[in-house]
Design an enzyme around this catalytic site. Structure first.
Site, short mmCIF file in Angstrom:
data_model
loop_
_atom_site.label_atom_id
_atom_site.label_comp_id
_atom_site.label_asym_id
_atom_site.label_seq_id
_atom_site.Cartn_x
_atom_site.Cartn_y
_atom_site.Cartn_z
N ASP A 147 32.02 -29.95 1.47
CA ASP A 147 32.82 -29.46 2.60
C ASP A 147 34.25 -29.17 2.16
OD1 ASP A 147 30.60 -29.77 4.21
OD2 ASP A 147 31.10 -31.85 4.68
N ASP A 205 30.43 -40.38 11.35
CA ASP A 205 29.64 -40.90 10.23
C ASP A 205 29.59 -42.42 10.31
OD1 ASP A 205 29.42 -38.30 9.41
OD2 ASP A 205 30.59 -38.54 7.56
N ALA A 253 33.46 -30.06 11.04
CA ALA A 253 34.75 -30.74 11.18
C ALA A 253 35.35 -31.04 9.80
CB ALA A 253 34.58 -32.04 11.97
O1 RIB Z 1 28.70 -32.94 4.21
C1 RIB Z 1 28.94 -34.28 4.57
C2 RIB Z 1 28.63 -34.50 5.99
O2 RIB Z 1 27.25 -34.31 6.19
C3 RIB Z 1 28.91 -35.89 6.48
O3 RIB Z 1 30.23 -36.06 6.94
C4 RIB Z 1 27.88 -36.10 7.55
O4 RIB Z 1 28.40 -35.95 8.83
C5 RIB Z 1 26.79 -35.08 7.26
O5 RIB Z 1 26.56 -34.27 8.29
#
Ligand code: RIB
Length: 292
Positions: A242, A13, A42
């Site tokens: 996430d 990121d 990840a």
């Molecule tokens: O969900 C967040 C993620 O979405 C970020 O870390 C970025 O990589 C995007 O893919």
């Protein structure tokens, strides 16, 4: 020990913070720039590992410096990387993030994440024993998501599909997965033509619509249930979804009821937004227990 398997993207990121989000054709001055590990796959793997689960990540990185950093980070977080083969002559996935005006905007360049192909994933999936749950998102090819759902359905392995970023999902996939965790925007696209209430009723105890700090909504077979979120002062909401998904996988693997698993996941997600970076605020098990 049973395994959580996360199949998905691993990226770097590239995060800019700014007071103002530029309009088309406009240039603004930002405050800071940082590179931090990310990618929905990840992030979800790290979220589960921090909460004490045994986690395999199945994905790809490029053969560049970011790729090595991504692998080092997964190792450091205790995620198993046996099935994280670098792709030759390809760049790693990157996410270009602007944090401004209390929210984020993200452009993702898939890079090596495009190489998370059905064949690559099938081999890995067949080699891991005792899988408790598979967690998958949509920053990898659509045919891979479909192949994984078909294999897991055949092997009776429950799948959590986090349909982010938004794209249409085939009916077959909706039938095969055990849980689906869209946010409101993703749900509107996937269940186009249905109201939220109708969509929830069609998929009792399966469709879990996240509503940010408000919580998560599902239909329990009798009534619609809102599992409340936890109010916190948000610093960076990147990766909250996430964290939610990674924590949900952990709680379900531990045998919690759906309601309790969602409470656990909401708490983890709320803690995650109190620090900078997608993975920066993801709680350890101790931090989560202390916050209860
Ligand atoms: O969900 C967040 C993620 O979405 C970020 O870390 C970025 O990589 C995007 O893919």
């Amino acid at each position: 020990m049973s395994q959580i398997v996360v199949i998905g993207s691993c990226s770097m990121d590239l995060v800019v913070t700014s007071d103002k989000r530029p309009n088309a054709g406009e240039t603004v001055l930002g405050e800071s720039f940082k590179t931090v590990p990310g990618g929905k796959g990840a992030n979800q793997a790290v979220a589960s590992a921090r909460l004490g689960a045994d986690v395999y990540m199945i994905g790809r990185v490029g053969d560049d410096a970011y790729g090595q950093d991504i692998l080092n980070n997964l190792h450091a977080q205790g995620v198993r990387t046996t099935y994280m083969k670098p792709v030759t002559d390809m760049e790693s996935g990157t996410a270009h993030i602007i944090l401004a005006e209390g929210d984020n905007s993200i452009v993702v360049v898939k890079g090596a994440n495009e190489e998370v192909t059905p064949d690559y994933v099938k081999d890995a999936l067949h080699s891991i024993d005792d899988i408790s749950i598979v967690l998958i998102q949509q920053e990898i090819p659509e045919e891979t998501v479909e192949a994984v759902c078909a294999i897991c359905s055949e092997k009776e392995i429950p799948v959590i599909l986090n349909p982010a970023p938004a794209r249409k999902v085939k009916q077959e996939v909706l039938n095969q997965v055990a849980y689906m965790t869209p946010n409101e925007h993703e749900a509107a696209l996937i269940f186009d033509g249905l109201t939220t209430e109708e969509a929830l009723r069609q998929y009792p105890n399966k469709l879990l619509i996240t509503e940010g700090k408000n919580g998560v909504r599902f239909f329990d077979g009798t009534q619609e249930v809102l599992v409340p979120g936890y109010p916190v002062k948000a610093v960076d909401t990147t990766g909250a979804g996430d964290t939610f998904n990674g924590a949900l996988a952990v709680a379900l693997t531990e045998g919690k009821s759906l309601y309790d698993a969602l409470l656990f996941a909401n708490l983890a997600a709320s803690i995650s937004v109190t620090k900078f970076g997608a993975q920066g605020g993801m709680p350890t098990r101790e931090e989560l227990e202390r916050a209860k």
